[in-house]
Motif scaffolding. Sequence first.
Motif, PDB file in Angstrom:
ATOM      1  N   ALA A  37      53.815  48.022  37.901  1.00 28.60           N
ATOM      2  CA  ALA A  37      52.251  47.928  38.624  1.00 28.60           C
ATOM      3  C   ALA A  37      51.083  48.029  37.547  1.00 28.60           C
ATOM      4  O   ALA A  37      50.141  47.357  37.469  1.00 28.60           O
ATOM      5  CB  ALA A  37      52.222  48.881  39.703  1.00 28.60           C
ATOM      6  N   ALA A  38      51.502  48.944  36.648  1.00 30.97           N
ATOM      7  CA  ALA A  38      50.479  49.196  35.732  1.00 30.97           C
ATOM      8  C   ALA A  38      50.297  47.726  34.553  1.00 30.97           C
ATOM      9  O   ALA A  38      49.163  47.794  34.331  1.00 30.97           O
ATOM     10  CB  ALA A  38      50.838  50.525  34.658  1.00 30.97           C
ATOM     11  N   THR A  39      51.447  47.324  34.393  1.00 31.28           N
ATOM     12  CA  THR A  39      51.182  46.166  33.281  1.00 31.28           C
ATOM     13  C   THR A  39      50.538  45.026  34.099  1.00 31.28           C
ATOM     14  O   THR A  39      49.626  44.196  33.542  1.00 31.28           O
ATOM     15  CB  THR A  39      52.657  45.785  32.964  1.00 31.28           C
ATOM     16  N   LYS A  40      50.949  45.051  35.453  1.00 29.51           N
ATOM     17  CA  LYS A  40      50.345  43.734  36.096  1.00 29.51           C
ATOM     18  C   LYS A  40      48.810  44.110  36.410  1.00 29.51           C
ATOM     19  O   LYS A  40      47.902  42.965  36.262  1.00 29.51           O
ATOM     20  CB  LYS A  40      50.928  43.634  37.645  1.00 29.51           C
ATOM     21  N   ALA A  41      48.321  45.306  36.608  1.00 30.80           N
ATOM     22  CA  ALA A  41      46.977  45.576  36.525  1.00 30.80           C
ATOM     23  C   ALA A  41      46.377  45.176  35.431  1.00 30.80           C
ATOM     24  O   ALA A  41      45.030  44.736  35.419  1.00 30.80           O
ATOM     25  CB  ALA A  41      46.693  46.985  36.943  1.00 30.80           C
ATOM     26  N   ALA A  42      47.107  45.591  34.183  1.00 30.01           N
ATOM     27  CA  ALA A  42      46.299  45.314  32.869  1.00 30.01           C
ATOM     28  C   ALA A  42      46.378  43.809  32.588  1.00 30.01           C
ATOM     29  O   ALA A  42      45.256  43.310  31.977  1.00 30.01           O
ATOM     30  CB  ALA A  42      47.300  45.758  31.876  1.00 30.01           C
ATOM     31  N   VAL A  43      47.192  42.975  33.144  1.00 28.96           N
ATOM     32  CA  VAL A  43      46.979  41.591  33.142  1.00 28.96           C
ATOM     33  C   VAL A  43      46.057  40.845  33.919  1.00 28.96           C
ATOM     34  O   VAL A  43      45.437  40.054  33.391  1.00 28.96           O
ATOM     35  CB  VAL A  43      48.853  40.860  33.483  1.00 28.96           C
ATOM     36  N   THR A  44      45.820  41.325  34.976  1.00 36.31           N
ATOM     37  CA  THR A  44      44.728  40.994  35.835  1.00 36.31           C
ATOM     38  C   THR A  44      43.467  41.364  35.129  1.00 36.31           C
ATOM     39  O   THR A  44      42.463  40.501  35.105  1.00 36.31           O
ATOM     40  CB  THR A  44      44.637  41.801  37.467  1.00 36.31           C
ATOM     41  N   SER A  45      43.119  42.601  34.506  1.00 35.73           N
ATOM     42  CA  SER A  45      42.129  42.850  33.840  1.00 35.73           C
ATOM     43  C   SER A  45      41.838  41.961  32.424  1.00 35.73           C
ATOM     44  O   SER A  45      40.664  41.457  32.317  1.00 35.73           O
ATOM     45  CB  SER A  45      42.168  44.333  33.614  1.00 35.73           C
ATOM     46  N   LEU A  46      42.963  41.805  31.881  1.00 40.92           N
ATOM     47  CA  LEU A  46      42.990  40.913  30.661  1.00 40.92           C
ATOM     48  C   LEU A  46      42.525  39.301  31.063  1.00 40.92           C
ATOM     49  O   LEU A  46      41.529  39.148  30.418  1.00 40.92           O
ATOM     50  CB  LEU A  46      44.516  40.630  30.253  1.00 40.92           C
ATOM     51  N   THR A  47      43.017  38.862  32.012  1.00 41.28           N
ATOM     52  CA  THR A  47      42.361  37.638  32.455  1.00 41.28           C
ATOM     53  C   THR A  47      41.103  37.598  32.700  1.00 41.28           C
ATOM     54  O   THR A  47      40.431  36.467  32.570  1.00 41.28           O
ATOM     55  CB  THR A  47      43.416  36.922  33.530  1.00 41.28           C
ATOM     56  N   GLU A  48      40.524  38.465  33.457  1.00 41.92           N
ATOM     57  CA  GLU A  48      39.060  38.522  33.847  1.00 41.92           C
ATOM     58  C   GLU A  48      38.367  38.758  32.623  1.00 41.92           C
ATOM     59  O   GLU A  48      37.283  37.878  32.463  1.00 41.92           O
ATOM     60  CB  GLU A  48      38.756  39.913  34.743  1.00 41.92           C
ATOM     61  N   GLY A  49      38.959  39.410  31.481  1.00 45.80           N
ATOM     62  CA  GLY A  49      37.771  39.697  30.233  1.00 45.80           C
ATOM     63  C   GLY A  49      38.141  38.027  29.704  1.00 45.80           C
ATOM     64  O   GLY A  49      36.955  37.623  29.044  1.00 45.80           O
ATOM     65  N   ILE A  50      39.231  37.500  29.688  1.00 48.71           N
ATOM     66  CA  ILE A  50      39.172  36.011  29.070  1.00 48.71           C
ATOM     67  C   ILE A  50      38.334  35.184  29.778  1.00 48.71           C
ATOM     68  O   ILE A  50      37.475  34.393  29.331  1.00 48.71           O
ATOM     69  CB  ILE A  50      40.648  35.481  29.409  1.00 48.71           C
ATOM     70  N   ARG A  51      38.157  35.268  31.257  1.00 42.11           N
ATOM     71  CA  ARG A  51      37.333  34.336  32.111  1.00 42.11           C
ATOM     72  C   ARG A  51      35.645  34.791  31.687  1.00 42.11           C
ATOM     73  O   ARG A  51      35.037  33.974  31.387  1.00 42.11           O
ATOM     74  CB  ARG A  51      37.380  34.806  33.455  1.00 42.11           C
ATOM     75  N   ASP A 110      34.827  35.556  28.456  1.00 44.32           N
ATOM     76  CA  ASP A 110      34.653  35.151  27.501  1.00 44.32           C
ATOM     77  C   ASP A 110      34.312  33.613  27.266  1.00 44.32           C
ATOM     78  O   ASP A 110      34.030  32.922  26.508  1.00 44.32           O
ATOM     79  CB  ASP A 110      35.766  35.467  26.493  1.00 44.32           C
ATOM     80  N   LEU A 111      35.096  32.993  28.517  1.00 44.23           N
ATOM     81  CA  LEU A 111      35.015  31.540  28.299  1.00 44.23           C
ATOM     82  C   LEU A 111      33.817  30.977  29.450  1.00 44.23           C
ATOM     83  O   LEU A 111      34.081  29.702  29.737  1.00 44.23           O
ATOM     84  CB  LEU A 111      36.560  31.051  28.977  1.00 44.23           C
ATOM     85  N   LEU A 112      33.125  31.663  29.858  1.00 46.97           N
ATOM     86  CA  LEU A 112      31.842  31.260  30.645  1.00 46.97           C
ATOM     87  C   LEU A 112      31.376  30.095  29.827  1.00 46.97           C
ATOM     88  O   LEU A 112      31.157  30.188  28.738  1.00 46.97           O
ATOM     89  CB  LEU A 112      30.999  32.259  30.997  1.00 46.97           C
ATOM     90  N   ASP A 113      30.910  29.091  30.483  1.00 51.17           N
ATOM     91  CA  ASP A 113      30.203  28.069  30.003  1.00 51.17           C
ATOM     92  C   ASP A 113      30.845  27.223  29.249  1.00 51.17           C
ATOM     93  O   ASP A 113      30.482  26.481  28.344  1.00 51.17           O
ATOM     94  CB  ASP A 113      28.900  28.447  29.354  1.00 51.17           C
ATOM     95  N   THR A 114      32.370  27.247  29.246  1.00 51.69           N
ATOM     96  CA  THR A 114      33.101  26.214  28.402  1.00 51.69           C
ATOM     97  C   THR A 114      34.070  25.621  29.713  1.00 51.69           C
ATOM     98  O   THR A 114      34.191  25.774  30.680  1.00 51.69           O
ATOM     99  CB  THR A 114      34.223  26.990  27.700  1.00 51.69           C
ATOM    100  N   PRO A 115      34.835  24.398  28.935  1.00 55.75           N
ATOM    101  CA  PRO A 115      35.506  23.760  29.854  1.00 55.75           C
ATOM    102  C   PRO A 115      36.991  24.295  30.109  1.00 55.75           C
ATOM    103  O   PRO A 115      37.807  23.738  30.886  1.00 55.75           O
ATOM    104  CB  PRO A 115      35.634  22.498  29.084  1.00 55.75           C
ATOM    105  N   ILE A 116      37.023  25.607  29.403  1.00 56.33           N
ATOM    106  CA  ILE A 116      38.565  26.067  29.945  1.00 56.33           C
ATOM    107  C   ILE A 116      38.475  26.979  30.905  1.00 56.33           C
ATOM    108  O   ILE A 116      37.537  27.929  31.003  1.00 56.33           O
ATOM    109  CB  ILE A 116      38.766  26.695  28.557  1.00 56.33           C
ATOM    110  N   LYS A 117      39.388  27.056  31.655  1.00 56.78           N
ATOM    111  CA  LYS A 117      39.467  27.818  33.015  1.00 56.78           C
ATOM    112  C   LYS A 117      40.746  28.975  32.751  1.00 56.78           C
ATOM    113  O   LYS A 117      41.557  28.740  32.311  1.00 56.78           O
ATOM    114  CB  LYS A 117      39.874  27.086  34.200  1.00 56.78           C
ATOM    115  N   ALA A 118      40.486  30.069  33.486  1.00 63.28           N
ATOM    116  CA  ALA A 118      41.608  31.009  33.483  1.00 63.28           C
ATOM    117  C   ALA A 118      41.653  31.596  34.924  1.00 63.28           C
ATOM    118  O   ALA A 118      40.700  32.151  35.779  1.00 63.28           O
ATOM    119  CB  ALA A 118      41.035  32.236  32.643  1.00 63.28           C
ATOM    120  N   THR A 119      42.932  31.640  35.583  1.00 61.98           N
ATOM    121  CA  THR A 119      43.211  31.807  36.807  1.00 61.98           C
ATOM    122  C   THR A 119      44.293  33.038  37.065  1.00 61.98           C
ATOM    123  O   THR A 119      45.195  32.936  36.113  1.00 61.98           O
ATOM    124  CB  THR A 119      43.919  30.718  37.657  1.00 61.98           C
ATOM    125  N   THR A 120      43.986  33.938  37.762  1.00 62.48           N
ATOM    126  CA  THR A 120      45.174  35.002  37.838  1.00 62.48           C
ATOM    127  C   THR A 120      45.720  34.823  39.392  1.00 62.48           C
ATOM    128  O   THR A 120      44.989  35.068  40.124  1.00 62.48           O
ATOM    129  CB  THR A 120      44.433  36.454  37.979  1.00 62.48           C
TER     130      THR A 120
END
Length: 249
Positions: A156-170, A172-182
Amino acid sequence: MKRQNILITGASSGLGYTMAKLYAAQGRNLALCARRVDKLDALKAEIAESNPNVTVSVRQLDVNDHDQVFEVFNAFEQDLGHLDRVIVNAGMGKGASLGTGYFEANKQTAITNFVSAIAQCEAALAIFRKQNHGHLVTISSMSAVRGFRRALTVYAATKAAVTSLTEGIRIDLLDTPIKATTIHPGFIRSEINEKVKKVPFIVDTETGCKAILKAIEKEGANYYVPVWPWAIMCRLMRYAPLRMLAKMS
């Protein structure tokens, strides 16, 4: 836009295997990797028989070999010409309550599910940034919402980390054509939980994967699937007392 060329890690079994078959039925081209290349070859042959117009490239990959992650992703880009979507799916669920003598199993889960997810995201985003488009999908879990006990504590801790990681990526990618979904799957029957007998609200692998693919196509931020009951359960779980959480794991 239609994401035609899709890379899936951990595609030799479970969710990755079934997602690959469902995407092939839609006519998508596939880049499939996992440790068990014999399983991938069998899947490629099955897809070729039922969907002969689909291009399928397979390569062996242990996601814990981080240098190999970059090599394999770049090779897939060459195979297909470009990558439209990368699904970071490979993971494991070994472990036990902390302090009970299973540190190595807990560590293996932590590295595979989180550190190796970072490697996969790095490799995917390097390609996406170069081509200035792409869709990164990370497979998290409903267990990311709260902590859990026993075998699920580190998972569960690793999956919480993956969720947070992907949000940080999102961010970072604001205003770009690259999308990130969890994607946060609820209880879906797969190889990782095949020995678990009694699980509430569990669905078969194909039903669960159809819900995952439907959510992925929306390309939003976070999805809890299947929608019933997990879109509601995720809200309840955030405020549930610890004794209630203990009964869920």
